[in-house]
Write an enzyme that holds these catalytic residues in place. Structure first.
Site, PDB file in Angstrom:
ATOM      1  N   ASP A   9      32.203 -29.307  36.271  1.00  0.00           N
ATOM      2  CA  ASP A   9      32.202 -30.718  35.912  1.00  0.00           C
ATOM      3  C   ASP A   9      30.833 -31.338  36.226  1.00  0.00           C
ATOM      4  O   ASP A   9      30.202 -30.983  37.222  1.00  0.00           O
ATOM      5  CB  ASP A   9      33.315 -31.426  36.692  1.00  0.00           C
ATOM      6  CG  ASP A   9      33.543 -32.847  36.231  1.00  0.00           C
ATOM      7  OD1 ASP A   9      33.711 -33.055  35.023  1.00  0.00           O
ATOM      8  OD2 ASP A   9      33.555 -33.753  37.079  1.00  0.00           O
ATOM      9  N   ASP A  20      39.697 -36.977  29.753  1.00  0.00           N
ATOM     10  CA  ASP A  20      39.123 -38.314  29.848  1.00  0.00           C
ATOM     11  C   ASP A  20      39.169 -39.075  28.522  1.00  0.00           C
ATOM     12  O   ASP A  20      38.836 -40.266  28.488  1.00  0.00           O
ATOM     13  CB  ASP A  20      37.665 -38.242  30.316  1.00  0.00           C
ATOM     14  CG  ASP A  20      37.551 -37.994  31.815  1.00  0.00           C
ATOM     15  OD1 ASP A  20      38.494 -38.349  32.551  1.00  0.00           O
ATOM     16  OD2 ASP A  20      36.522 -37.438  32.251  1.00  0.00           O
ATOM     17  N   GLU A  73      30.205 -28.520  31.661  1.00  0.00           N
ATOM     18  CA  GLU A  73      30.562 -29.834  31.120  1.00  0.00           C
ATOM     19  C   GLU A  73      29.244 -30.590  30.964  1.00  0.00           C
ATOM     20  O   GLU A  73      28.731 -31.177  31.911  1.00  0.00           O
ATOM     21  CB  GLU A  73      31.533 -30.546  32.069  1.00  0.00           C
ATOM     22  CG  GLU A  73      32.090 -31.856  31.501  1.00  0.00           C
ATOM     23  CD  GLU A  73      31.195 -33.045  31.766  1.00  0.00           C
ATOM     24  OE1 GLU A  73      30.558 -33.527  30.804  1.00  0.00           O
ATOM     25  OE2 GLU A  73      31.126 -33.491  32.914  1.00  0.00           O
TER      26      GLU A  73
END
Length: 538
Positions: free
Chosen positions: A314, A414, A361
Site C-alpha cells: 500500500d 477505496d 499500489e
C-alpha cells in the site's frame, strides 16, 4: 554508506526483486464481508463456501485487506499490531468443532446480516473467545498444548509485547498508550514485570486467542492452496500510532520525548482536498532502520509471506518519497516531501527473503522516480479502470494502454462500486467516454462491461471486487476515504453467490486464458469447477 545511485546500480546488477506471475484472475473480498454467523465474516464455513465459488468461477486469486486487529474506526489499515491477527475473524463454530466452546453457546448467534455492527460484535464475540481460550488452557491435550507452546516460542519476538499491549489497552479503556501512567509509557522494566505478574491469566488468554487466529487462518490458507487459489495480502506502509509496534520500538519512529508523534504521514493538498489528507501515522526513522539492517521490516514481511502468497504494498510511492507533516499541524498543508529508503530496503528484503511476490499500489500522483523504483525491481503496478475516463492522461488506466506486468482492477476497496460510480460519481463526460469505449453501454450491464474488459486485457493479474461481480450499488461500498464513520461494514448474503454468476465469470475467464492450465487435481479444472458449482446449489 552507499549513495542512492549505488543502491540503484545494486538493484540492477542483482536482477529482479519480484517473481513472475501466471496469467490469472480473482476476487477482492475481505474476510469480514463473508456471511458468517455472529455478526461479522470469519474463517468458518462461509469462508470455505466462498472458496467453492472461486473454483466454480474459474478464479485462482483471493485478495484480502490487512488481517491485523483493528483499532479506532475499524479500519484494517489502522491495526493495533503489524504482526497480530484480528480476533473477530476467528470462527466460533470451528471452536465448537474443536470442543473448546459448547455448541449451546452458539445458539444465540445472529445469522448473516448485510452490515457489521462492530460494537455489538465485540460485545458478543470477545467474551466467547476468552471463554474458549480458558477452556483450551484447562482441557487441551498434549498435542494441542504442544502446538500452542511451539507457536508462543516461534512468535515470541512480537507476541509478548502485543498481548501485554492489548491487556493494557483493555485496562485503560482503549485510550492511546501515551496517556497511560508514565512508567508504562516509557516501559519501565519493573512496572512491566508487575503487570505480567498481576495479569498472567489475561496474558495467557490473549496468547491462546492469537494461536487460534493463526491456526484457523493456516487451515483456510491450506484449503486455498489445495484448490489452486493464491491469497493476495495487503501490507500497509505505515502503522497506527496506537499500536504495539510504536509503543515497543519508539526508536524507529519519529516521536517526541513524551511519546507523541514528531512527524506524521499523509498526502499534500490536491484537486480533491484543499487541505490534503493528514493520516496521523508516525513516520519511520529510516536511517535508524537502515543501521539495523531493516530487521523490523524483514520480520514484518516474513510474517506477511507466511500468511499470503502475493503481497500488495500500500502507498508504494512512500518508499521513494513521503509527505512529512509536523505532528502539531492539524492539516496536511504544511508538509514537505522527504526521501524514503528506496532501493536499499528492497535489496535488504530480497537478500533476506529471496525474490518477493509483490504488487505496488502506485495510484494517485506518481512521479517518474516512483515508476523507476517499481520498474527496477519488476514489481507490477495497479490499473483501476474507474479512473480511465477523465482527461486524456487518465487513459493509462484503460486496457488499450496496458502492458502485461500490471494488475487490473475494476475498482478497489477505496472506490465506490462500478454501478455506484456510474450512478452517483461519474461525470457526464466520463459516462459518455465509457459508453463510447464499451459501446453500447447501459446501466444494467455496466459492471459486466468493466469486468469483461479487465479479464480480457493483457494485464497478468486481474482482480474484481465481489460487489462488481454481484452488480451492487453504493450501498455495498467498503470504504469512503476521509469519511471517519460507517466504513468497512459491508457483507454479502449467502444467496447472492449462485451457479449462474459463477458460470458467467468462469466463461469469461476461460475465454481470456485466465484459468490455470494445471490446477491441483483435488479441486481444480473442469471437474473441480463442477463440484464447486454443485456445492453452491446444494
Amino acid at each position: 554508506m552507499p549513495t542512492r545511485a549505488a543502491a540503484r546500480s545494486a538493484a540492477s546488477s542483482h536482477g529482479q526483486n519480484s517473481m513472475p506471475f501466471p496469467r490469472s484472475s480473482g476476487i477482492l473480498l475481505h474476510p469480514t464481508s463473508l456471511p458468517s454467523r455472529g455478526g461479522i465474516g470469519d474463517f468458518g464455513p462461509a469462508a470455505y463456501e466462498f472458496l467453492d465459488f472461486l473454483v466454480a468461477s474459474g478464479q485462482s486469486l483471493w485478495q484480502v485487506l490487512p488481517l491485523g486487529p483493528t483499532g479506532i474506526g475499524n479500519s484494517p489499515y489502522s491495526a493495533t499490531s503489524a504482526f497480530a491477527g484480528n480476533p473477530l475473524c476467528i470462527s466460533l463454530e470451528r471452536l465448537a468443532d474443536e470442543t473448546w466452546l459448547s455448541p449451546d453457546r452458539l445458539r444465540s448467534l445472529p445469522g448473516p446480516t448485510e452490515y457489521v455492527d462492530y460494537p455489538a460484535v465485540r460485545r458478543l464475540k470477545m467474551p466467547l473467545l476468552r471463554e474458549a481460550a480458558g477452556n483450551f488452557l484447562q482441557h487441551a491435550g498434549a498435542q494441542q498444548r504442544g502446538a500452542f507452546e511451539r507457536f508462543c516460542a516461534e512468535h515470541r519476538a512480537w507476541l509478548e509485547d502485543f498481548v501485554l499491549f492489548d491487556v493494557l489497552r483493555q485496562r485503560f479503556k482503549d485510550v492511546a498508550w501515551n496517556t497511560w501512567p508514565a512508567e508504562l509509557v516509557r516501559r519501565d522494566p519493573a512496572a512491566l514485570e508487575k503487570v505480567r505478574r498481576d495479569a498472567a491469566r489475561e496474558l495467557e488468554i490473549e496468547r491462546v486467542i492469537q494461536f487460534v487466529f493463526f491456526k484457523q487462518w493456516a487451515e483456510l490458507h491450506a484449503a486455498c492452496r489445495q484448490r489452486g487459489i493464491r491469497v493476495v495480502g495487503d501490507v500497509a506502509i505505515f502503522v497506527s500510532y496506537d499500536s504495539a509496534e510504536v509503543w515497543r520500538h519508539p526508536e524507529i519512529f519519529h516521536l517526541r520525548p513524551d511519546g507523541s508523534p514528531e512527524f506524521v504521514a499523509g498526502v499534500p493538498p490536491d484537486a480533491f482536498s484543499k487541505t490534503g489528507q493528514r493520516w496521523g501515522n508516525p513516520l519511520y526513522r529510516w536511517p535508524a532502520l537502515k543501521a539495523r539492517g531493516y530487521d523490523w521490516w524483514i520480520e514484518r514481511m516474513r510474517m506477511a509471506l507466511r500468511l499470503c502468497d502475493i503481497l500488495r504494498l500500500d502507498h508504494f510511492r512512500g518508499f521513494e518519497q513521503y509527505w512529512e507533516i509536523p505532528g502539531a499541524e492539524p492539516t496536511a498543508v504544511n508538509g514537505r516531501w522527504v526521501h524514503g529508503p528506496g532501493d536499499d530496503l528492497f535489496i535488504a528484503l530480497r537478500n533476506a527473503l529471496g525474490e518477493l511476490p509483490l504488487v505496488a499500489e502506485d495510484l494517485g500522483h506518481i512521479t517518474p522516480e516512483v515508476h523507476a523504483l517499481r520498474d527496477r525491481f519488476a514489481i507490477p503496478g495497479m490499473r483501476v479502470m474507474q479512473f480511465g475516463f477523465g482527461d486524456e492522461g487518465a487513459q493509462m488506466y484503460l486496457p488499450h494502454r496496458f502492458h502485461p506486468n500490471v494488475v487490473v482492477y475494476t475498482g478497489t476497496h477505496d472506490n465506490d462500486t462500478t454501478l455506484g460510480w456510474w450512478r452517483n460519481h461519474a461525470s457526464e463526460h466520463e459516462r459518455s467516454a465509457a459508453s463510447a469505449y464499451f459501446a453500447p453501454l447501459g446501466e444494467a450491464e455496466v459492471n459486466w462491461a468493466f469486468i469483461r474488459a479487465a479479464i480480457a486485457s493483457v494485464a497478468v493479474l486481474c482482480v474484481i471486487p465481489l460487489q462488481d461481480v454481484l452488480g451492487l450499488g453504493s450501498e455495498a461500498r467498503m470504504n469512503t476515504p476521509s469519511q471517519p464513520d460507517g466504513n468497512w461494514r459491508w457483507r454479502y448474503l449467502p444467496q447472492q453467490l449462485n451457479s449462474a454468476v459463477a458460470g458467467r465469470l468462469a466463461e469469461l475467464s476461460a475465454s481470456a486464458g485466465r484459468i490455470p492450465s494445471h490446477p491441483p487435481q483435488s479441486a481444480g479444472g473442469e471437474q473441480g469447477q463442477r463440484k464447486a458449482a454443485e456445492n453452491l446449489t446444494a
